[in-house]
Write a protein that holds these residues in place. Structure first.
Motif, PDB file in Angstrom:
ATOM      1  N   GLN A   1      -9.923  -2.845 -24.269  1.00  0.00           N
ATOM      2  CA  GLN A   1     -10.056  -4.223 -23.812  1.00  0.00           C
ATOM      3  C   GLN A   1      -9.455  -4.381 -22.409  1.00  0.00           C
ATOM      4  O   GLN A   1      -8.562  -3.637 -22.014  1.00  0.00           O
ATOM      5  N   THR A   2      -9.945  -5.379 -21.675  1.00  0.00           N
ATOM      6  CA  THR A   2      -9.474  -5.640 -20.312  1.00  0.00           C
ATOM      7  C   THR A   2      -8.794  -7.003 -20.260  1.00  0.00           C
ATOM      8  O   THR A   2      -9.358  -8.006 -20.714  1.00  0.00           O
ATOM      9  N   TYR A   3      -7.592  -7.019 -19.702  1.00  0.00           N
ATOM     10  CA  TYR A   3      -6.834  -8.254 -19.517  1.00  0.00           C
ATOM     11  C   TYR A   3      -6.529  -8.426 -18.037  1.00  0.00           C
ATOM     12  O   TYR A   3      -6.236  -7.447 -17.334  1.00  0.00           O
ATOM     13  N   LEU A   4      -6.594  -9.652 -17.580  1.00  0.00           N
ATOM     14  CA  LEU A   4      -6.356  -9.972 -16.168  1.00  0.00           C
ATOM     15  C   LEU A   4      -5.167 -10.905 -16.055  1.00  0.00           C
ATOM     16  O   LEU A   4      -5.075 -11.901 -16.783  1.00  0.00           O
ATOM     17  N   TYR A   5      -4.263 -10.585 -15.156  1.00  0.00           N
ATOM     18  CA  TYR A   5      -3.191 -11.522 -14.807  1.00  0.00           C
ATOM     19  C   TYR A   5      -3.409 -11.968 -13.368  1.00  0.00           C
ATOM     20  O   TYR A   5      -3.494 -11.141 -12.453  1.00  0.00           O
ATOM     21  N   ALA A   6      -3.522 -13.280 -13.166  1.00  0.00           N
ATOM     22  CA  ALA A   6      -3.703 -13.845 -11.824  1.00  0.00           C
ATOM     23  C   ALA A   6      -2.439 -14.587 -11.425  1.00  0.00           C
ATOM     24  O   ALA A   6      -1.906 -15.394 -12.205  1.00  0.00           O
ATOM     25  N   LYS A   7      -1.968 -14.322 -10.225  1.00  0.00           N
ATOM     26  CA  LYS A   7      -0.780 -15.013  -9.720  1.00  0.00           C
ATOM     27  C   LYS A   7      -1.143 -16.423  -9.244  1.00  0.00           C
ATOM     28  O   LYS A   7      -2.310 -16.736  -8.990  1.00  0.00           O
TER      29      LYS A   7
ATOM     30  N   GLY B   1      -2.077 -17.200 -14.732  1.00  0.00           N
ATOM     31  CA  GLY B   1      -1.911 -16.915 -16.151  1.00  0.00           C
ATOM     32  C   GLY B   1      -2.541 -15.606 -16.566  1.00  0.00           C
ATOM     33  O   GLY B   1      -3.091 -14.857 -15.749  1.00  0.00           O
ATOM     34  N   LEU B   2      -2.484 -15.348 -17.856  1.00  0.00           N
ATOM     35  CA  LEU B   2      -3.011 -14.131 -18.449  1.00  0.00           C
ATOM     36  C   LEU B   2      -4.335 -14.438 -19.132  1.00  0.00           C
ATOM     37  O   LEU B   2      -4.429 -15.381 -19.926  1.00  0.00           O
ATOM     38  N   TYR B   3      -5.353 -13.621 -18.855  1.00  0.00           N
ATOM     39  CA  TYR B   3      -6.700 -13.838 -19.370  1.00  0.00           C
ATOM     40  C   TYR B   3      -7.192 -12.583 -20.097  1.00  0.00           C
ATOM     41  O   TYR B   3      -6.840 -11.458 -19.726  1.00  0.00           O
TER      42      TYR B   3
ATOM     43  N   PRO C   1      10.914   0.174  -9.520  1.00  0.00           N
ATOM     44  CA  PRO C   1      11.369  -0.616  -8.368  1.00  0.00           C
ATOM     45  C   PRO C   1      11.125  -0.006  -6.995  1.00  0.00           C
ATOM     46  O   PRO C   1      10.896  -0.746  -6.031  1.00  0.00           O
ATOM     47  N   LEU C   2      11.156   1.309  -6.874  1.00  0.00           N
ATOM     48  CA  LEU C   2      11.112   1.913  -5.546  1.00  0.00           C
ATOM     49  C   LEU C   2       9.707   1.926  -4.955  1.00  0.00           C
ATOM     50  O   LEU C   2       9.490   1.507  -3.814  1.00  0.00           O
ATOM     51  N   LEU C   3       8.719   2.377  -5.733  1.00  0.00           N
ATOM     52  CA  LEU C   3       7.366   2.547  -5.203  1.00  0.00           C
ATOM     53  C   LEU C   3       6.389   1.477  -5.679  1.00  0.00           C
ATOM     54  O   LEU C   3       5.577   0.981  -4.892  1.00  0.00           O
ATOM     55  N   ASN C   4       6.433   1.139  -6.967  1.00  0.00           N
ATOM     56  CA  ASN C   4       5.391   0.291  -7.526  1.00  0.00           C
ATOM     57  C   ASN C   4       5.660  -1.203  -7.424  1.00  0.00           C
ATOM     58  O   ASN C   4       4.710  -1.983  -7.278  1.00  0.00           O
ATOM     59  N   ALA C   5       6.906  -1.599  -7.511  1.00  0.00           N
ATOM     60  CA  ALA C   5       7.213  -3.036  -7.436  1.00  0.00           C
ATOM     61  C   ALA C   5       6.758  -3.653  -6.115  1.00  0.00           C
ATOM     62  O   ALA C   5       6.189  -4.754  -6.108  1.00  0.00           O
ATOM     63  N   PRO C   6       6.972  -3.000  -4.963  1.00  0.00           N
ATOM     64  CA  PRO C   6       6.479  -3.592  -3.708  1.00  0.00           C
ATOM     65  C   PRO C   6       4.961  -3.738  -3.663  1.00  0.00           C
ATOM     66  O   PRO C   6       4.447  -4.692  -3.071  1.00  0.00           O
ATOM     67  N   VAL C   7       4.236  -2.819  -4.302  1.00  0.00           N
ATOM     68  CA  VAL C   7       2.776  -2.923  -4.340  1.00  0.00           C
ATOM     69  C   VAL C   7       2.378  -4.146  -5.159  1.00  0.00           C
ATOM     70  O   VAL C   7       1.540  -4.950  -4.744  1.00  0.00           O
ATOM     71  N   TYR C   8       2.987  -4.288  -6.326  1.00  0.00           N
ATOM     72  CA  TYR C   8       2.671  -5.429  -7.180  1.00  0.00           C
ATOM     73  C   TYR C   8       3.056  -6.747  -6.499  1.00  0.00           C
ATOM     74  O   TYR C   8       2.358  -7.748  -6.631  1.00  0.00           O
ATOM     75  N   ARG C   9       4.136  -6.732  -5.742  1.00  0.00           N
ATOM     76  CA  ARG C   9       4.614  -7.955  -5.083  1.00  0.00           C
ATOM     77  C   ARG C   9       3.560  -8.529  -4.143  1.00  0.00           C
ATOM     78  O   ARG C   9       3.404  -9.743  -4.031  1.00  0.00           O
ATOM     79  N   SER C  10       2.812  -7.672  -3.476  1.00  0.00           N
ATOM     80  CA  SER C  10       1.823  -8.169  -2.520  1.00  0.00           C
ATOM     81  C   SER C  10       0.444  -8.374  -3.138  1.00  0.00           C
ATOM     82  O   SER C  10      -0.466  -8.866  -2.472  1.00  0.00           O
ATOM     83  N   ALA C  11       0.281  -8.006  -4.419  1.00  0.00           N
ATOM     84  CA  ALA C  11      -1.033  -8.085  -5.070  1.00  0.00           C
ATOM     85  C   ALA C  11      -1.346  -9.520  -5.493  1.00  0.00           C
ATOM     86  O   ALA C  11      -0.457 -10.344  -5.705  1.00  0.00           O
ATOM     87  N   ALA C  12      -2.636  -9.795  -5.651  1.00  0.00           N
ATOM     88  CA  ALA C  12      -3.092 -11.105  -6.122  1.00  0.00           C
ATOM     89  C   ALA C  12      -3.265 -11.127  -7.630  1.00  0.00           C
ATOM     90  O   ALA C  12      -3.140 -12.176  -8.267  1.00  0.00           O
ATOM     91  N   PHE C  13      -3.560  -9.962  -8.203  1.00  0.00           N
ATOM     92  CA  PHE C  13      -3.839  -9.917  -9.631  1.00  0.00           C
ATOM     93  C   PHE C  13      -3.521  -8.526 -10.170  1.00  0.00           C
ATOM     94  O   PHE C  13      -3.295  -7.574  -9.400  1.00  0.00           O
TER      95      PHE C  13
ATOM     96  N   GLY D   1      -5.938  -6.905  -4.679  1.00  0.00           N
ATOM     97  CA  GLY D   1      -5.903  -8.058  -3.805  1.00  0.00           C
ATOM     98  C   GLY D   1      -6.895  -7.876  -2.666  1.00  0.00           C
ATOM     99  O   GLY D   1      -7.676  -6.920  -2.652  1.00  0.00           O
ATOM    100  N   ALA D   2      -6.840  -8.802  -1.738  1.00  0.00           N
ATOM    101  CA  ALA D   2      -7.743  -8.735  -0.599  1.00  0.00           C
ATOM    102  C   ALA D   2      -7.425  -7.535   0.272  1.00  0.00           C
ATOM    103  O   ALA D   2      -6.271  -7.160   0.446  1.00  0.00           O
ATOM    104  N   VAL D   3      -8.492  -6.929   0.805  1.00  0.00           N
ATOM    105  CA  VAL D   3      -8.310  -5.813   1.728  1.00  0.00           C
ATOM    106  C   VAL D   3      -7.817  -6.348   3.060  1.00  0.00           C
ATOM    107  O   VAL D   3      -8.367  -7.319   3.605  1.00  0.00           O
ATOM    108  N   THR D   4      -6.769  -5.747   3.579  1.00  0.00           N
ATOM    109  CA  THR D   4      -6.223  -6.227   4.854  1.00  0.00           C
ATOM    110  C   THR D   4      -7.147  -5.848   6.014  1.00  0.00           C
ATOM    111  O   THR D   4      -7.821  -4.819   5.974  1.00  0.00           O
TER     112      THR D   4
END
Length: 320
Positions: free
Chosen positions: A187-193, A203-205, A230-242, A317-320
């Motif tokens: 199954q696929t679940y989406l979290y949108a910020k 929310g969570l969909y 925290p070192l590598l993945n948290a910064p990526v998630y921080r800038s993501a939209a979903f 997220g959006a491509v820069t």
């Protein structure tokens, strides 16, 4: 040679000897004559779906459930007959006491394969209808670890998720990714910020792959970066939209594939992730696959069965 149809195969061969009964079932499913009892039916065109149908028909007639892993590596009429006899002997070794037989029968639910559907039922969550054209195939984009700040259009996200669409009940067509037995247990679940996707509430969909809808399970839920390394993945998630989470539902596949069910779920999740990465660039979306995610602290929000597990995740997220 005339073959009985599948629904009448059990009745048509009820009085035959075990080997002949198995042969009639196999030939009814394949639609071809099997030259010999030791002929590997894979060479006659049998695939995993047809093996499952054969196992189902054998169970309908004999009341004995063969395990897929016992027959999948040697799919011959003789092997199926041997497995039926082995299953019958195993049953005879542990008979149910007469006084408990009726209670035991009542405790076993009626078989319907798959016993649990991989797709969820709508239990009244708010629904967001997605509509978008099927995007063209692209080469997989490189992992994106920094995303633009502008919100994504809902149409972009819809176009990406359209790649996971399954044909509706009774409709022709195939999924764009492989699934063992076409059971689709992942199954696929989406979290949108908040404010990250235009027209989509934070929310969570749950993504329904047949209707092309998002079902809002948990509005205004906050999944913060502490759930990621925290070192590598948290910064990526921080800038993501979903974020996308690929979650197994073992009950949809274990009746058919037994101990190999988790392996097949992992393979399917990998195929889905690769398909998403392939299509993301044409949607103007960047994706980064992140396997390490602290799922247990938030699993209650997903409203899952106890045996379900998060197999893989991607953030985008959006491509820069």
């Amino acid at each position: 040679m005339a073959f009985p149809n599948e629904s009448g195969a059990a009745q048509a061969v009820a009085a035959a000897q075990p080997m002949d009964r198995v042969r009639a079932i196999v030939e009814s499913v394949l639609g071809v004559a099997v030259p010999g009892d030791e002929t590997n039916i894979i060479g006659l065109g049998a695939n995993s779906m047809e093996l499952v149908r054969i196992i189902n028909l054998i169970e309908d007639e004999t009341g004995l459930r063969l395990r897929f892993e016992d027959v999948g590596f040697e799919p011959t009429i003789a092997a199926l007959a041997r497995n039926i006899e082995a299953a019958r002997e195993h049953e005879a070794e542990a008979p149910v006491p007469r006084g408990d037989a009726r209670e035991a029968e009542a405790a076993v639910p009626a078989r319907s394969l798959p016993a649990v559907a991989g797709i969820r039922r709508n239990e009244g969550w708010p629904v967001v209808k997605l509509a978008g054209p099927t995007p063209p195939a692209d080469a997989p984009g490189a992992s994106v670890r920094a995303f633009g700040r502008e919100p994504l259009a809902l149409a972009q996200l819809a176009q990406l998720l359209e790649t996971l669409r399954l044909p509706g009940e009774g409709q022709a067509g195939h999924a764009a990714y492989a699934s063992a037995g076409a059971l689709h247990p992942v199954q696929t679940y989406l979290y949108a910020k908040t404010g990250a996707v235009e027209g989509l509430q934070c929310g969570l969909y749950y993504h329904h792959p047949r209707s092309g809808e998002l079902w809002l399970l948990a509005p205004d839920l906050v999944l913060d970066e502490s759930l990621y390394e925290p070192l590598l993945n948290a910064p990526v998630y921080r800038s993501a939209a979903f974020a996308l989470y690929l979650v197994s539902r073992p009950g949809a596949i274990e009746p058919s594939y037994g101990q190999r069910a988790r392996d097949y779920c992992l393979l399917e999740a990998g195929a889905m992730a690769q398909l998403l990465r392939t299509r993301a660039p044409s949607c103007g979306i960047g994706l980064c696959a992140i396997g390490e995610f602290a799922f247990e602290p938030v699993r209650d929000w997903f409203e899952l069965d106890d045996d379900q597990a998060c197999l893989h995740s991607l953030v985008g997220g959006a491509v820069t």
